[in-house]
Every structure is written in structure tokens, then in C-alpha cells.
Motif scaffolding. Sequence first.
Motif, short mmCIF file in Angstrom:
data_model
loop_
_atom_site.label_atom_id
_atom_site.label_comp_id
_atom_site.label_asym_id
_atom_site.label_seq_id
_atom_site.Cartn_x
_atom_site.Cartn_y
_atom_site.Cartn_z
N TYR A 364 0.88 -1.16 0.00
CA TYR A 364 0.00 0.00 0.00
C TYR A 364 0.92 1.21 0.00
CZ TYR A 364 -3.41 3.49 1.51
OH TYR A 364 -4.19 4.63 1.60
N LEU A 365 0.80 2.06 -1.01
CA LEU A 365 1.59 3.29 -1.14
C LEU A 365 3.10 3.06 -1.26
CD1 LEU A 365 -0.30 5.45 1.55
CD2 LEU A 365 -0.54 5.66 -0.94
N GLY A 366 3.47 1.84 -1.55
CA GLY A 366 4.90 1.54 -1.69
C GLY A 366 5.62 1.40 -0.36
N VAL A 367 4.92 1.58 0.76
CA VAL A 367 5.63 1.59 2.04
C VAL A 367 5.13 0.58 3.08
CG1 VAL A 367 6.53 3.95 1.93
CG2 VAL A 367 4.26 3.58 2.85
N CYS A 368 3.95 0.01 2.87
CA CYS A 368 3.42 -0.93 3.88
C CYS A 368 2.79 -2.15 3.22
CB CYS A 368 2.35 -0.25 4.73
SG CYS A 368 3.04 0.96 5.85
N VAL A 369 2.80 -3.25 3.91
CA VAL A 369 2.22 -4.48 3.39
C VAL A 369 1.23 -5.02 4.43
CG1 VAL A 369 2.75 -6.79 2.49
CG2 VAL A 369 4.44 -4.96 2.25
N PRO A 370 -0.01 -5.34 4.03
CA PRO A 370 -0.97 -5.89 4.99
C PRO A 370 -0.42 -7.16 5.65
CG PRO A 370 -1.99 -5.63 2.81
CD PRO A 370 -0.55 -5.26 2.67
#
Length: 489
Positions: A364-370
Amino acid sequence: MSDTESYVYRYSWDRDDLLNYTFKEHYVKQPEVLAYLEHVVEKHDLRKHMRFNTAMLSASWDDSTQRWDLTVTGDQKLSAKYVITGLGLLSKQNYPDIPGLDSFKGEMHHTAKWPKGLSLDGKRAGVIGCGSTGVQVITDIGRVVKSLTCFQRHPQYSVPSGDSKVTPEYRQWANDNWDQIFHQVRNSITAFGFKESEISYHDVGPEERERIFEENWQKGNGFRFMFGTFNDVTTDDEANKAACEFIRGKIESTVLDKEKARKLKPYDVYARRPLCDGNASNGEKYYEQFNRDNVDIVDLKETPIEQIEDNGVRTSDGKLHELDVLIFATGFDAVEGNYTRIAIHGRDGLSLKDAWEESGPTSYLGVCVPEFPNLFTITGAKGPFTNIPPAIEVQVEFITEAIALAEKAGAPIIEATHEAEREWSALCEKLAANSLFWKAEDNWIFGANVPGKKRCLRFFFGGLKAYCEKLTECAKNGYAGFKPFAEES
Ligand code: NA7
């Protein structure tokens, strides 16, 4: 050499440094990049926060403590509330799987592990790979080696950098305009510091088209040629073909040996990461190297490498190219390469490798992963496809603010939702849908350069401006797309 101009290949947040730190040429070379980073570390007393020779071997999220348990070199254990990775987009080296590689008795070097002080004077050198790095290496060493054999699989379109010494007037111009320079960078597509074209190839007639191509060729820089000439070179077939034709013409008029010129000329769509060759110390450029009798090109589509032998490389025509040194300019296991080789486990023991198995590397947004709470990836999957230092800065700002807010609220679990990640991926696909890059997807941007990697889009193609807007919008809307973390507890 970084093919971003020196003045925007640096941090924007230290005004004193922007005004006073010297850059001698329009493009910084590796020793200068290293010296600059060391200078920043010393100036801001950052070394005390650093541990060297310490690899992260594993990271596991523990739901009961709501912390990350890390194992690092020497089997040391660390515990962290947040983990921010800066593992590098292009950092895990890619070596070709060629039979007989180990039998070579000469020296072998990957460009990303160039030994200090390596002398190639009078040696018979071979370079495998003619991408961004290959063209720069070839340009630099053609003059000093006894012979240079360039093993090329796909010919690509290379544009000279136009590198030269920075004049005092230019430096003064930069010093007078830092605010505007970085404002422009953050409000551009590529963040390369040049003005991107706002006109279509179809807006002007044949003479003007030629003039614009020539002007940008003379100014130099691959990204400038691709995005500074016309705004539809990467989306419109005709515009793209004209750019290809122009560069082929340059190869034709530069390379005197017709056979070498034929091999060097690409006929693919011009839609890979654009190449940019530097100047040799005598001012020569990439294609000029092939006017040297000691520099040759082997077209691997015609005569693939059969094997590497103790004294050289044998191609399918039976020829043994005798070598003292073999250089791998074969690129990287890009984007996820460094993530999937480390055992990173999120909620319920889910590994990042497994999480990306079906979808390919995503975020998500290149910075976080669920499912990976409090893990932040700088230059992670599906981040912006731009000049990297400004992209890093906006990601660091976003991550810092999110953490500060979570800490303030006393609810420090920051985790993207699956829905947000799906929507981000869909947006990335949508933004790239019209790009001609899909027609040349046989490269690292899509994971095609390493056997076994998932072929899929790995970037946000919307440009830095649009990327910044997405980050701002997310923060303004109470970190939409994250599980709520900013409510006061
Ligand atoms: P790239 O752009 O991935 O280029 C690697 C080159 O190596 C490219 O020409 C490849 O040919 C070639 N290659 C890779 N494997 C082989 C094998 N097995 N045989 C022959 N040739 C091979 O890496 P770079 O280091 O040049 O640049 C990476 C990025 O770093 C660059 O985009 C900048 O952002 C900085 P191919 O084209 O795949 O046929």
C-alpha cells in the motif's frame, strides 16, 4: 555514475549543505556519492546509530508483545517496535547462469562489487550486459584495455549524459534557486530536475520534431530524452518510433564499422528504463567506443554464449573469446530481491515471500504491506518510478509522521488493509495501462530478468507529484487505508 544530475541527486533538507557542498561535475560518480553520504553522516552525527557488518537474517512479528523480533549477524537478537527497511531497489546482484562459470581462470567481477583499485590496463576484458551499467563501464574502459568484447543480448537506446564540469555561474544559479528546484522536482513526473515536455509529438511538424530531438540529445540524459522531448514518447507508437529512429540515426552516423553498427542498433520499442552513457576521461561517448579496433560487440541473439571456459567465453559459432577479466554488468534481482531472501514473517507466521507468491511484490503506497504491522519499506514494491533520492525523502517523511502520530495516540500499530493494498495495485495497473513499457516488458521493471520471478508491474508509474498527492491524501484522511491507529487511547 548516477544518471541524475548532481544537483538533484542529494538531500533537499539541509539548506546549508545545498549551498556549500561542492559538486564538480553535472553527474556524480560512485566515490563522490559515497563521500557525500559519509559527510552527511559525520555532519549530523549519525554514526552512533549505525551498526556495520550486521545483516538482518530474520524478522518476526510477535502479536503477544506487538513487537518485531530480529535475528542479525552472529545470531544476535534484537527487539523493535517498528522496522523500517532500506534494503535497496537494485542491490541484490544478478549473475547469469552460464555453464562453466566456475571454470574461468581469470578475474570475474560484478559491476556492483567493483574491487577498489582494479586495473584493467592492457588486459583482455569481456563485459556481459549492455544495460545502464554496461554502457557506462564500456565507455569508461574501452580506452585502457587491450581488448574489450561486449556481449549484448538486447541492444538498447543509449543517450549521452552531456556531463561536463560545473561552472561557477551554474553553481550560483543552483544556489539562488534551491526552493524552486526542489519544488519543481516534487511537482514533476520523473523528479530528475529537468522540465518535462508538455507538448505532444503530434503538436509540431517534422522539422520542429527533429530540432527538439537534437536539442535534447545535445543537452544529454536518457530520462530527459524520453520525457523532455515530447510528452507521449512512452505512450504513443508514432512518437516512440520517431525517437527510436532518431537514436538509430545517431548510431549509424557515429559507428563507422557497418557490422558493429548493425549489431548495436535496437529495433524494439524505446520503453525500458532509459540508458544514459557517461563520458570517458577523454570525452568519448558510448557508441564512439566501437570505432576503436580493440572494442567489439557480440550479438548474443545471433551467437549465444555456449559456455565459459578456463580462458574465455565460447559462443555458438564456435569462437572462443579469450579473456583475462570477465565483467558482469548483468543487473539485479530488483525490487523484492532483498526482501525474499530474508525470512520476514508477519502476523500468524506469514512470510513476505508467501504473501507475494501469487500477486508478485505489492504494497500500500509503496511503504506498507498488509499482515506486516509496523514494517515500512523505503523504495519498496510499487513505489514511484522516479529519481530515487526525492522519492526516498517523501517516503521517509510519510513514515516518520505516521509513527509520530501513532506514538502520540498511544496506539502504535500501523497496518495497511488488504483492501487498500488491492486498490493501490489496481491504481498502479491503471496508470501503467497506456504505457508502452508493457511492450518491452522483458526486463527488470517487470521481473523478467531473473528466471523464476513473477512477471508483473513493480512500480507506481504516476510520477512523483501524483505519488506525493496520494501520500498527503492518505494522511489528511486520517491515514485512510490503514487500520485505525491514530485515535487517542
Ligand atoms: P540491467 O538494466 O538489468 O541490465 C543488465 C544487462 O545485462 C542487460 O543488458 C541484460 O540483457 C544483460 N544480461 C542479464 N543477464 C544476461 C545473460 N544471462 N546473458 C547476457 N546478458 C545478460 O542492469 P544495470 O546494472 O545495467 O542497471 C540496473 C539499474 O541500475 C538501472 O536501470 C538504473 O536504475 C541503475 P537483456 O537486456 O536482459 O537482454
